[in-house]
Design a protein around this motif. Sequence first.
Motif, PDB file in Angstrom:
ATOM      1  N   HIS A 226      -4.943   4.525  -1.497  1.00  0.00           N
ATOM      2  CA  HIS A 226      -6.045   3.782  -1.072  1.00  0.00           C
ATOM      3  C   HIS A 226      -5.819   2.567  -0.775  1.00  0.00           C
ATOM      4  N   MET A 227      -6.095   1.688   0.236  1.00  0.00           N
ATOM      5  CA  MET A 227      -5.889   0.238   0.297  1.00  0.00           C
ATOM      6  C   MET A 227      -7.128  -0.352   1.190  1.00  0.00           C
ATOM      7  N   ALA A 228      -7.325  -1.543   0.595  1.00  0.00           N
ATOM      8  CA  ALA A 228      -8.620  -2.291   1.311  1.00  0.00           C
ATOM      9  C   ALA A 228      -7.862  -3.518   2.135  1.00  0.00           C
ATOM     10  N   CYS A 229      -6.964  -4.237   1.490  1.00  0.00           N
ATOM     11  CA  CYS A 229      -6.474  -5.493   2.308  1.00  0.00           C
ATOM     12  C   CYS A 229      -5.012  -5.266   2.948  1.00  0.00           C
ATOM     13  N   GLY A 230      -4.364  -4.639   2.105  1.00  0.00           N
ATOM     14  CA  GLY A 230      -2.916  -4.482   2.537  1.00  0.00           C
ATOM     15  C   GLY A 230      -1.859  -5.641   2.267  1.00  0.00           C
ATOM     16  N   PHE A 231      -2.585  -6.550   1.569  1.00  0.00           N
ATOM     17  CA  PHE A 231      -1.306  -7.630   1.307  1.00  0.00           C
ATOM     18  C   PHE A 231      -1.563  -8.329  -0.035  1.00  0.00           C
ATOM     19  N   GLY A 232      -1.986  -7.498  -1.028  1.00  0.00           N
ATOM     20  CA  GLY A 232      -1.936  -8.022  -2.274  1.00  0.00           C
ATOM     21  C   GLY A 232      -3.247  -8.726  -2.869  1.00  0.00           C
ATOM     22  N   ALA A 233      -4.435  -8.799  -2.130  1.00  0.00           N
ATOM     23  CA  ALA A 233      -5.609  -9.750  -2.591  1.00  0.00           C
ATOM     24  C   ALA A 233      -6.530  -9.102  -3.281  1.00  0.00           C
ATOM     25  N   CYS A 234      -6.855  -7.662  -2.988  1.00  0.00           N
ATOM     26  CA  CYS A 234      -8.132  -6.842  -3.507  1.00  0.00           C
ATOM     27  C   CYS A 234      -7.608  -6.156  -4.751  1.00  0.00           C
ATOM     28  N   LEU A 235      -6.561  -5.670  -5.011  1.00  0.00           N
ATOM     29  CA  LEU A 235      -6.259  -4.710  -6.297  1.00  0.00           C
ATOM     30  C   LEU A 235      -6.704  -3.432  -6.224  1.00  0.00           C
ATOM     31  N   THR A 236      -7.255  -3.323  -4.996  1.00  0.00           N
ATOM     32  CA  THR A 236      -7.266  -1.746  -4.889  1.00  0.00           C
ATOM     33  C   THR A 236      -6.414  -0.538  -5.022  1.00  0.00           C
ATOM     34  N   CYS A 237      -5.141  -1.235  -4.853  1.00  0.00           N
ATOM     35  CA  CYS A 237      -4.105  -0.273  -4.783  1.00  0.00           C
ATOM     36  C   CYS A 237      -3.132  -0.260  -6.143  1.00  0.00           C
ATOM     37  N   THR A 238      -3.546  -0.898  -7.199  1.00  0.00           N
ATOM     38  CA  THR A 238      -2.744  -1.008  -8.322  1.00  0.00           C
ATOM     39  C   THR A 238      -2.273   0.162  -8.889  1.00  0.00           C
ATOM     40  N   ALA A 247       1.604  -2.753 -10.745  1.00  0.00           N
ATOM     41  CA  ALA A 247       1.887  -3.163  -9.389  1.00  0.00           C
ATOM     42  C   ALA A 247       0.981  -3.051  -8.241  1.00  0.00           C
ATOM     43  N   GLN A 248       1.032  -3.793  -7.350  1.00  0.00           N
ATOM     44  CA  GLN A 248       0.318  -3.402  -6.094  1.00  0.00           C
ATOM     45  C   GLN A 248       0.999  -2.659  -5.216  1.00  0.00           C
ATOM     46  N   VAL A 249       0.506  -1.534  -4.665  1.00  0.00           N
ATOM     47  CA  VAL A 249       1.407  -0.797  -3.841  1.00  0.00           C
ATOM     48  C   VAL A 249       1.747  -1.381  -2.606  1.00  0.00           C
ATOM     49  N   CYS A 250       0.488  -2.155  -1.931  1.00  0.00           N
ATOM     50  CA  CYS A 250       0.699  -2.741  -0.840  1.00  0.00           C
ATOM     51  C   CYS A 250       1.697  -3.947  -0.747  1.00  0.00           C
ATOM     52  N   LYS A 251       1.757  -4.551  -2.002  1.00  0.00           N
ATOM     53  CA  LYS A 251       2.662  -5.613  -1.880  1.00  0.00           C
ATOM     54  C   LYS A 251       3.989  -5.532  -2.715  1.00  0.00           C
TER      55      LYS A 251
HETATM   56 FE1  FES Z   1      -5.640  -4.911  -1.665  1.00  0.00          FE
HETATM   57 FE2  FES Z   1      -3.236  -3.717  -2.379  1.00  0.00          FE
HETATM   58  S1  FES Z   1      -4.847  -3.016  -0.864  1.00  0.00           S
HETATM   59  S2  FES Z   1      -4.196  -5.463  -3.318  1.00  0.00           S
END
Ligand code: FES
Length: 264
Positions: A226-238, A247-251
């Motif tokens: 699951h991702m919210a921002c896609g570039f490392g800003a929200c930490l949803t995908c840790t 690690a952030q999966v998106c970044k």
């Molecule tokens: Fe926001 Fe990965 S989706 S940090």
Amino acid sequence: MEGMIGVGKKVFQLAKVEDNRAVNPGVFQLILHSPDVAAEALPGQFVMLGLSGLNRDPLLKRPYSIAGAEKGTGKVRIIYRVVGRGTEGLSHKQPGEMLEIIGPLGHGFDIAGKKTLLVGGGMGLAPLLFAAQTICPGSLEVLAGGRSKNEMFWQDLFQSSCNKIHITTDDGTFGACGTCVDILPQIARGGEFDSILTCGPLPMLRGVAAYAIEHNIPCQVSLEQHMACGFGACLTCTCATKNGGNAQVCKHGPVFKAGEVDLC
Ligand code: FES
């Protein structure tokens, strides 16, 4: 290009829907015209897609694996299953309508192997399709798994881009009966593969990574998160890493070396 914001090599802009049709019940193939994304996309990377307009619902963009990209035509291919409001809304988009797109995002696969085995389950086969098209005409085989015969439309999509495709279904209605992990030893034993790329459900990733590590075959796993921002800003995908960190999966991903991340 007018109206485009570049973040590094990432692009935030509108993309025109060229085609959007069902390829199987509940599964759609979306073709977008997005030359800037198509020019930069690598297999394993993803885009964030959202409906456009002030009254869009849902508001947030969602991640979609890139299933193909053509620099020459500017086409970006997405294959998605309708699972909620976002994908339901996407499935109604018609040619000529616009979507918001950010991408390409994340780190893709290293496709430098001399003989590659792609192992995918369910919608995890979408990014592997892009990998197959990029590696082709290099040497590669595909091990594709699904629950039942009616999910294995993937065979037609992969056919022109691989030397051999091995099919497994949980219920045995098509190909070998069992999961990819069940069949993997028999495929890999005679294959002399020097690279395995895999994407799909976590139990499958765990089994494939464990086999590859045990047999010293370099392996990369692509995580669906699951991702919210896609570039490392929200930490949803840790996710947790094997060395005790995060690690952030998106970044940092979505592609990781097998053994680098905790697949629990
Ligand atoms: Fe926001 Fe990965 S989706 S940090």
